[in-house]
Scaffold this motif. Structure first.
Motif, PDB file in Angstrom:
ATOM      1  N   ARG A 181     -41.589 -41.251  42.194  1.00  0.00           N
ATOM      2  CA  ARG A 181     -40.644 -41.796  41.218  1.00  0.00           C
ATOM      3  C   ARG A 181     -40.656 -41.051  39.891  1.00  0.00           C
ATOM      4  O   ARG A 181     -39.990 -41.462  38.946  1.00  0.00           O
ATOM      5  CB  ARG A 181     -40.933 -43.280  40.994  1.00  0.00           C
ATOM      6  CG  ARG A 181     -40.687 -44.123  42.239  1.00  0.00           C
ATOM      7  CD  ARG A 181     -40.792 -45.608  41.938  1.00  0.00           C
ATOM      8  NE  ARG A 181     -40.513 -46.397  43.117  1.00  0.00           N
ATOM      9  CZ  ARG A 181     -39.289 -46.747  43.523  1.00  0.00           C
ATOM     10  NH1 ARG A 181     -38.238 -46.361  42.819  1.00  0.00           N
ATOM     11  NH2 ARG A 181     -39.119 -47.478  44.610  1.00  0.00           N
ATOM     12  N   ARG A 182     -41.391 -39.980  39.808  1.00  0.00           N
ATOM     13  CA  ARG A 182     -41.392 -39.199  38.562  1.00  0.00           C
ATOM     14  C   ARG A 182     -40.047 -38.492  38.369  1.00  0.00           C
ATOM     15  O   ARG A 182     -39.412 -38.083  39.350  1.00  0.00           O
ATOM     16  CB  ARG A 182     -42.503 -38.164  38.586  1.00  0.00           C
ATOM     17  CG  ARG A 182     -43.907 -38.741  38.439  1.00  0.00           C
ATOM     18  CD  ARG A 182     -44.859 -37.635  38.030  1.00  0.00           C
ATOM     19  NE  ARG A 182     -46.229 -38.082  37.954  1.00  0.00           N
ATOM     20  CZ  ARG A 182     -47.237 -37.332  37.518  1.00  0.00           C
ATOM     21  NH1 ARG A 182     -46.998 -36.066  37.151  1.00  0.00           N
ATOM     22  NH2 ARG A 182     -48.458 -37.806  37.467  1.00  0.00           N
ATOM     23  N   PRO A 183     -39.618 -38.297  37.113  1.00  0.00           N
ATOM     24  CA  PRO A 183     -38.349 -37.585  36.885  1.00  0.00           C
ATOM     25  C   PRO A 183     -38.461 -36.088  37.140  1.00  0.00           C
ATOM     26  O   PRO A 183     -37.485 -35.439  37.522  1.00  0.00           O
ATOM     27  CB  PRO A 183     -38.023 -37.883  35.419  1.00  0.00           C
ATOM     28  CG  PRO A 183     -39.361 -38.166  34.797  1.00  0.00           C
ATOM     29  CD  PRO A 183     -40.174 -38.844  35.866  1.00  0.00           C
ATOM     30  N   HIS A 184     -39.643 -35.533  36.910  1.00  0.00           N
ATOM     31  CA  HIS A 184     -39.834 -34.093  37.138  1.00  0.00           C
ATOM     32  C   HIS A 184     -41.325 -33.788  37.199  1.00  0.00           C
ATOM     33  O   HIS A 184     -42.169 -34.614  36.819  1.00  0.00           O
ATOM     34  CB  HIS A 184     -39.156 -33.262  36.036  1.00  0.00           C
ATOM     35  CG  HIS A 184     -39.575 -33.643  34.646  1.00  0.00           C
ATOM     36  ND1 HIS A 184     -40.784 -33.286  34.096  1.00  0.00           N
ATOM     37  CD2 HIS A 184     -38.919 -34.379  33.707  1.00  0.00           C
ATOM     38  CE1 HIS A 184     -40.871 -33.771  32.870  1.00  0.00           C
ATOM     39  NE2 HIS A 184     -39.762 -34.438  32.602  1.00  0.00           N
ATOM     40  N   LEU A 185     -41.658 -32.604  37.684  1.00  0.00           N
ATOM     41  CA  LEU A 185     -43.036 -32.129  37.778  1.00  0.00           C
ATOM     42  C   LEU A 185     -43.086 -30.669  37.349  1.00  0.00           C
ATOM     43  O   LEU A 185     -42.115 -29.928  37.509  1.00  0.00           O
ATOM     44  CB  LEU A 185     -43.551 -32.239  39.223  1.00  0.00           C
ATOM     45  CG  LEU A 185     -43.849 -33.633  39.767  1.00  0.00           C
ATOM     46  CD1 LEU A 185     -43.985 -33.583  41.283  1.00  0.00           C
ATOM     47  CD2 LEU A 185     -45.123 -34.185  39.128  1.00  0.00           C
TER      48      LEU A 185
END
Length: 310
Positions: A181-185
């Motif tokens: 569910r993270r927006p970006h990495l």
């Protein structure tokens, strides 16, 4: 008056350069070695220049031989394309175009773009083959293919290029992964995870290894596969993460098999290009395919579409 170079001699010369030995070239071309040697000797006499260096380990082209080798491949490639195109005219086809594309391009937009083109031009036949980028460039340079579609990170010197499409790299992971569910990495985050390698030795593999080396790290790859589809299936099975183009992995994400998280790196957006020799050397059909594909470069997916990178 000098005699024109004949295709048989050119083909034998190419075979000797590629095999490095007259005996192996003769076997490949179903001739006796003496016949091959006689033709090559006559060719050198006629041109007045040495074409091959003969050493203990075999034969290699001289500088003049390299020039002939390059042109000979172009000539024979052009003759094969001409033969194929003329034979297709006899069956009602109005033109034939050979397109080579990298695996990423084939997994994304190109099939749909060509389908739209062929629906409008049913008399043109397109032969579409998958190749790695170095093979695409070599085939287009030598005239064995009309057009190439590939990532612009390859060596495209000597070819004309036009922008085609872009894609966006992301991190693919199982649906239940804590990062899903993270927006970006960042790429550095993934280096502590077991990953799936795709197309070892290809441009993408080289890019990821180079970026890891700049961080003083090495990717931890549990499995290596040759296709994007296989990588998605292995990620879905929980065997590792993978860096994949969002546009190619989206169907698996749509089906609920994997989650995709944007990769926040300046190199995560890739530009694909259409490459060819000088357009004056292309058939009318090839120029038409080139122009129509180039028009697709600015098309975007609607906001909210699974392939929309925003």
């Amino acid at each position: 008056m000098q005699r024109p170079l004949d295709p048989v001699t050119l083909r034998l010369f190419i075979a000797v350069c590629e095999e490095g030995h007259i005996a192996r070239a003769a076997e490949r071309e179903a001739l006796v070695p003496s016949a091959v040697s006689k033709r090559l000797g006559a060719l050198e006499d006629e041109l007045g220049v040495a074409l091959l260096l003969r050493g203990r380990r075999g034969m290699a082209p001289t500088a003049a031989g390299e020039a002939l080798l390059r042109r000979a491949r172009e000539v024979l490639g052009g003759m094969e394309r001409l033969r194929a195109e003329l034979s297709e005219f006899a069956s009602g086809v109005q033109g034939s175009v050979r397109v080579l594309a990298s695996p990423s391009v084939l997994a994304e937009h190109l099939p749909d773009d060509l389908a739209r083109f062929l629906a409008q031009h049913p008399g043109i036949q397109v032969q579409l083959d998958e190749r790695v980028s170095p093979d695409i460039v070599r085939s287009v340079r030598e005239g064995a293919a009309d057009l190439g579609v590939l990532w612009d990170a390859g060596d495209l010197a000597g070819l004309q290029t036009l922008p085609y499409r872009q894609d966006h790299l992301c991190v693919a992971m199982p649906m239940g992964h804590p990062w899903a569910r993270r927006p970006h990495l960042r790429f550095e985050d993934t280096l502590d995870q077991v990953t799936v390698g795709v197309a070892p030795g290809g441009l993408m593999d080289a890019l990821l290894r180079r970026q890891a080396a700049l961080l003083g790290r090495l990717p931890v790859q549990r499995i290596q596969v040759s296709s994007l589809d296989a990588a998605c299936r292995i990620v879905a099975a929980g065997l590792g993460l993978a860096i994949l183009p969002r546009e190619a992995a989206a169907p698996h994400a749509d089906a609920g098999r994997i989650a995709l998280v944007a990769l926040d790196e300046p190199w995560a957006e890739r530009q694909f290009v259409l490459c060819s020799r000088a357009q004056t050397l292309l058939s009318a059909s090839a120029r038409l395919v080139l122009a129509r594909l180039q028009q697709r470069q600015h098309l975007k997916f609607p906001t909210g579409h699974p392939m929309d990178p925003s």
